[in-house]
Write an enzyme that holds these catalytic residues in place. Structure first.
Site, PDB file in Angstrom:
ATOM      1  N   LYS A 184       1.791  -3.782   6.616  1.00 38.87           N
ATOM      2  CA  LYS A 184       2.234  -3.745   5.208  1.00 38.87           C
ATOM      3  C   LYS A 184       3.738  -3.460   5.142  1.00 38.87           C
ATOM      4  CE  LYS A 184      -1.668  -4.633   3.375  1.00 38.87           C
ATOM      5  NZ  LYS A 184      -1.884  -5.973   2.828  1.00 38.87           N
ATOM      6  N   TYR A 201      -2.333  -1.249  10.934  1.00 41.71           N
ATOM      7  CA  TYR A 201      -2.555  -1.801   9.588  1.00 41.71           C
ATOM      8  C   TYR A 201      -1.381  -1.445   8.671  1.00 41.71           C
ATOM      9  CZ  TYR A 201      -3.928  -1.929   4.735  1.00 41.71           C
ATOM     10  OH  TYR A 201      -3.914  -2.138   3.373  1.00 41.71           O
ATOM     11  N   SER A 242       0.834  -1.202   0.000  1.00 37.32           N
ATOM     12  CA  SER A 242       0.000   0.000   0.000  1.00 37.32           C
ATOM     13  C   SER A 242       0.868   1.251   0.000  1.00 37.32           C
ATOM     14  CB  SER A 242      -0.851  -0.029   1.275  1.00 37.32           C
ATOM     15  OG  SER A 242      -1.476   1.206   1.490  1.00 37.32           O
TER      16      SER A 242
HETATM   17  P1  NAD Z   1     -11.054  -7.093   1.127  1.00 37.60           P
HETATM   18  O1  NAD Z   1     -11.286  -7.090   2.590  1.00 37.60           O
HETATM   19  O2  NAD Z   1     -12.201  -6.889   0.233  1.00 37.60           O
HETATM   20  O3  NAD Z   1     -10.321  -8.461   0.697  1.00 37.60           O
HETATM   21  C1  NAD Z   1      -9.479  -9.168   1.569  1.00 37.60           C
HETATM   22  C2  NAD Z   1      -9.976 -10.602   1.617  1.00 37.60           C
HETATM   23  O4  NAD Z   1      -9.137 -11.379   2.468  1.00 37.60           O
HETATM   24  C3  NAD Z   1     -11.398 -10.744   2.155  1.00 37.60           C
HETATM   25  O5  NAD Z   1     -12.171 -11.480   1.232  1.00 37.60           O
HETATM   26  C4  NAD Z   1     -11.241 -11.484   3.473  1.00 37.60           C
HETATM   27  O6  NAD Z   1     -12.342 -12.326   3.740  1.00 37.60           O
HETATM   28  C5  NAD Z   1      -9.964 -12.254   3.231  1.00 37.60           C
HETATM   29  N1  NAD Z   1      -9.186 -12.608   4.426  1.00 37.60           N
HETATM   30  C6  NAD Z   1      -8.801 -11.797   5.446  1.00 37.60           C
HETATM   31  N2  NAD Z   1      -8.068 -12.488   6.339  1.00 37.60           N
HETATM   32  C7  NAD Z   1      -7.963 -13.752   5.868  1.00 37.60           C
HETATM   33  C8  NAD Z   1      -7.336 -14.930   6.349  1.00 37.60           C
HETATM   34  N3  NAD Z   1      -6.667 -14.947   7.504  1.00 37.60           N
HETATM   35  N4  NAD Z   1      -7.432 -16.071   5.614  1.00 37.60           N
HETATM   36  C9  NAD Z   1      -8.125 -16.069   4.439  1.00 37.60           C
HETATM   37  N5  NAD Z   1      -8.748 -14.982   3.957  1.00 37.60           N
HETATM   38  C10 NAD Z   1      -8.673 -13.837   4.657  1.00 37.60           C
HETATM   39  O7  NAD Z   1      -9.906  -6.025   0.823  1.00 37.60           O
HETATM   40  P2  NAD Z   1      -9.377  -5.443  -0.570  1.00 37.60           P
HETATM   41  O8  NAD Z   1      -9.730  -4.017  -0.610  1.00 37.60           O
HETATM   42  O9  NAD Z   1      -9.769  -6.341  -1.669  1.00 37.60           O
HETATM   43  O10 NAD Z   1      -7.818  -5.521  -0.305  1.00 37.60           O
HETATM   44  C11 NAD Z   1      -7.040  -6.634  -0.737  1.00 37.60           C
HETATM   45  C12 NAD Z   1      -5.620  -6.445  -0.246  1.00 37.60           C
HETATM   46  O11 NAD Z   1      -5.103  -5.220  -0.760  1.00 37.60           O
HETATM   47  C13 NAD Z   1      -5.489  -6.347   1.265  1.00 37.60           C
HETATM   48  O12 NAD Z   1      -4.292  -6.992   1.656  1.00 37.60           O
HETATM   49  C14 NAD Z   1      -5.394  -4.861   1.519  1.00 37.60           C
HETATM   50  O13 NAD Z   1      -4.699  -4.570   2.692  1.00 37.60           O
HETATM   51  C15 NAD Z   1      -4.609  -4.415   0.298  1.00 37.60           C
HETATM   52  N6  NAD Z   1      -4.816  -2.999  -0.043  1.00 37.60           N
HETATM   53  C16 NAD Z   1      -6.099  -2.528  -0.178  1.00 37.60           C
HETATM   54  C17 NAD Z   1      -6.302  -1.192  -0.475  1.00 37.60           C
HETATM   55  C18 NAD Z   1      -7.687  -0.618  -0.556  1.00 37.60           C
HETATM   56  O14 NAD Z   1      -7.843   0.589  -0.418  1.00 37.60           O
HETATM   57  N7  NAD Z   1      -8.711  -1.409  -0.810  1.00 37.60           N
HETATM   58  C19 NAD Z   1      -5.193  -0.339  -0.656  1.00 37.60           C
HETATM   59  C20 NAD Z   1      -3.906  -0.867  -0.528  1.00 37.60           C
HETATM   60  C21 NAD Z   1      -3.732  -2.211  -0.223  1.00 37.60           C
HETATM   61  C1  WQD Z   2      -9.407   9.568   0.966  1.00 40.54           C
HETATM   62  C2  WQD Z   2      -9.567  11.064   1.244  1.00 40.54           C
HETATM   63  C3  WQD Z   2      -9.921  11.557   3.563  1.00 40.54           C
HETATM   64  C4  WQD Z   2     -13.814   9.569   3.876  1.00 40.54           C
HETATM   65  C5  WQD Z   2      -6.889   4.518   3.015  1.00 40.54           C
HETATM   66  C6  WQD Z   2      -5.815   3.817   3.793  1.00 40.54           C
HETATM   67  C7  WQD Z   2      -4.727   3.403   2.870  1.00 40.54           C
HETATM   68  C8  WQD Z   2      -5.266   2.599   1.679  1.00 40.54           C
HETATM   69  C9  WQD Z   2      -6.420   3.281   1.022  1.00 40.54           C
HETATM   70  C10 WQD Z   2      -5.133   0.303   2.258  1.00 40.54           C
HETATM   71  C11 WQD Z   2      -8.832  11.539   2.493  1.00 40.54           C
HETATM   72  C12 WQD Z   2     -11.138  11.920   2.749  1.00 40.54           C
HETATM   73  C13 WQD Z   2     -12.611  10.066   3.414  1.00 40.54           C
HETATM   74  C14 WQD Z   2     -14.852  10.480   4.241  1.00 40.54           C
HETATM   75  C15 WQD Z   2     -13.406  12.304   3.623  1.00 40.54           C
HETATM   76  N1  WQD Z   2      -5.807   1.359   2.109  1.00 40.54           N
HETATM   77  N2  WQD Z   2     -12.420  11.408   3.285  1.00 40.54           N
HETATM   78  N3  WQD Z   2     -14.594  11.807   4.078  1.00 40.54           N
HETATM   79  O1  WQD Z   2      -7.160   7.514   3.856  1.00 40.54           O
HETATM   80  O2  WQD Z   2      -6.234   7.937   1.522  1.00 40.54           O
HETATM   81  O3  WQD Z   2      -6.327   5.648   2.398  1.00 40.54           O
HETATM   82  O4  WQD Z   2      -7.388   3.641   1.996  1.00 40.54           O
HETATM   83  O5  WQD Z   2      -3.947   0.153   2.206  1.00 40.54           O
HETATM   84  O6  WQD Z   2      -3.834   2.654   3.625  1.00 40.54           O
HETATM   85  O7  WQD Z   2      -5.305   4.694   4.772  1.00 40.54           O
HETATM   86  O8  WQD Z   2      -8.429   6.733   1.774  1.00 40.54           O
HETATM   87  O9  WQD Z   2     -10.755   6.812   1.030  1.00 40.54           O
HETATM   88  O10 WQD Z   2     -10.271   6.838   3.506  1.00 40.54           O
HETATM   89  O11 WQD Z   2      -9.722   8.837   2.145  1.00 40.54           O
HETATM   90  O12 WQD Z   2     -13.237  13.511   3.492  1.00 40.54           O
HETATM   91  O13 WQD Z   2     -15.933  10.097   4.691  1.00 40.54           O
HETATM   92  O14 WQD Z   2     -10.962  11.310   1.500  1.00 40.54           O
HETATM   93  O15 WQD Z   2      -9.703  12.486   4.594  1.00 40.54           O
HETATM   94  O16 WQD Z   2      -8.376  12.833   2.243  1.00 40.54           O
HETATM   95  P1  WQD Z   2      -6.990   7.076   2.463  1.00 40.54           P
HETATM   96  P2  WQD Z   2      -9.873   7.246   2.136  1.00 40.54           P
END
Ligand code: NAD
Ligand code: WQD
Length: 338
Positions: free
Chosen positions: A153, A149, A124
């Site tokens: 990562k 969290y 991330s």
């Molecule tokens: P998500 O929660 O939709 O998907 C994660 C999946 O992993 C879920 O289906 C959950 O049931 C499963 N899971 C969790 N723990 C588990 C375990 N111990 N064993 C088996 N399955 C398990 O999340 P997402 O948004 O699809 O994110 C996928 C990956 O990408 C995550 O690692 C997340 O941290 C990373 N990521 C997400 C974002 C974002 O903003 N969505 C940004 C950066 C990184």
């Molecule tokens: C985006 C912008 C908020 C909600 C998070 C995790 C990051 C990654 C992606 C996994 C910011 C603003 C948000 C609301 C708002 N995930 N906001 N009102 O914080 O950039 O990233 O998700 O790895 O690790 O931290 O994403 O969508 O929460 O926020 O004003 O109700 O929107 O302040 O500027 P963020 P976000």
């Protein structure tokens, strides 16, 4: 290739399964469904017209992993499984470290025992902490995370890098996602958060569909053009395609590689609100609220390296991201429960 997709029923994982199957890969999903529904996998099959194997199980369960690797050889693992709610991780740090870090250690141990040493890991942009300047390149130093969290990562990146350094048979690709939004253009798959969304786009779509009243904009006094936070929003289908590109790199014996997956463009919160209103015709009422703890002013990617080395770049713009998010939310107001 036969690919094990951990967390494949989740938001990014399910979209990636579609792209993998469309590219002719064989897919086996391992997911404990703690934050997802198996219905997402029915939709994957519906959209691709292809089958996949699904194992409901946990990455921390060695017996499940042993069975999975022994049944049929796996060529590579795309590792999405993990807990991802920033605020919850502050309340439940042990649960986050145990699930994400112990889970990955067990997964990787069973992988090496099975002779599968190819992994693509969901990292991330959060690992950059508060960057000194934007856009961030992969050379930008990692920073101090503001929540457990984020630390999972950052630590997992280090752990996987050390494992690769000790054994050059490993190919490890760390993909640093920026802010994934959007949904499959069919409207059949998308993000289905539990409870009140923490992230901006699902909050906006739930306001638009009438489930929430008004958006709170967290701060309008940042040092950004309109004072609201700036991020690099990327369409989830582009992100999914990025994984297919990374798999090709794995086949070339990548060693250790790190790539930013973003568009390279930053949008403010109010840019997103206005883009959504224009793209969908839906009005989003909002109030300016205090800053959210742990937020940074701006972060967006320099995505040049992924373009040069993976031949990948984001194709969808902000309009499509908004339209596709809205198509999914309006056609499935209760997500996969409807
Ligand atoms: P998500 O929660 O939709 O998907 C994660 C999946 O992993 C879920 O289906 C959950 O049931 C499963 N899971 C969790 N723990 C588990 C375990 N111990 N064993 C088996 N399955 C398990 O999340 P997402 O948004 O699809 O994110 C996928 C990956 O990408 C995550 O690692 C997340 O941290 C990373 N990521 C997400 C974002 C974002 O903003 N969505 C940004 C950066 C990184
Ligand atoms: C985006 C912008 C908020 C909600 C998070 C995790 C990051 C990654 C992606 C996994 C910011 C603003 C948000 C609301 C708002 N995930 N906001 N009102 O914080 O950039 O990233 O998700 O790895 O690790 O931290 O994403 O969508 O929460 O926020 O004003 O109700 O929107 O302040 O500027 P963020 P976000």
């Amino acid at each position: 290739m036969r690919i094990l997709v951990t967390g494949g029923a989740g938001y990014i994982g399910s979209h990636t399964c579609v792209e993998l199957l469309n590219e002719g890969h064989e897919v086996v999903v391992l997911d404990n469904l703690s934050n997802s529904s198996e219905v997402s996998l029915d939709r994957v099959k519906e959209l691709t017209g292809k089958e996949l194997d699904f194992c409901k199980g946990d990455i921390r369960d060695r017996d499940v992993l042993k069975k999975l690797f022994s049944e049929k050889p796996v060529d590579a693992v795309i590792h999405f499984a993990g807990l991802k709610a920033v605020g919850e991780s502050v309340q439940k740090p042990w649960e986050y470290y145990e699930n994400n870090i112990s889970g990955t250690l067990i997964l990787v141990d069973e992988m090496r025992k099975a002779g599968c040493k190819n992994i693509i890991f969901s990292s991330s942009s959060t690992v950059y902490g508060t960057p000194e300047k934007v856009p961030v390149t992969e050379q930008t130093p990692k920073g101090s995370c503001t929540n457990p969290y984020g630390w999972t990562k950052s630590m997992l990146e280090q752990i996987l890098s050390d494992i690769q350094a000790a054994d050059s048979e490993w190919n490890v690709i760390l993909l640093r996602y920026f802010n994934p939004i959007g949904a499959h253009p069919s409207g059949r798959m998308g993000e289905d958060p539990n409870g009140i969304p923490n992230n901006l786009m699902p909050y906006i779509t739930q306001v638009a569909v009438g489930k929430l009243e008004r958006l709170g904009v967290f701060g309008d006094d940042y040092d950004t053009p309109d004072g609201t936070g700036v991020r690099d929003y990327i369409h989830v289908v582009d992100l999914a395609v990025g994984h297919v590109a990374a798999l090709k790199k794995i086949e070339e014996k990548a060693g250790l590689k790190i790539y930013n997956l973003g568009t390279g463009t930053g949008y403010s919160v109010l840019d997103i609100v206005h883009a959504f209103e224009e793209a969908t015709g839906q009005k989003i009422p909002y109030d300016i609220k205090p800053r959210r703890a742990g937020d940074i002013a701006e972060n967006y990617a320099d995505a040049t390296l992924a373009k040069e080395e993976l031949g990948w770049e984001a194709k969808y713009g902000i309009r499509e991201m908004c339209q596709d998010s809205w198509r999914w939310q309006s056609q499935n107001p209760n997500g996969y429960k409807s």
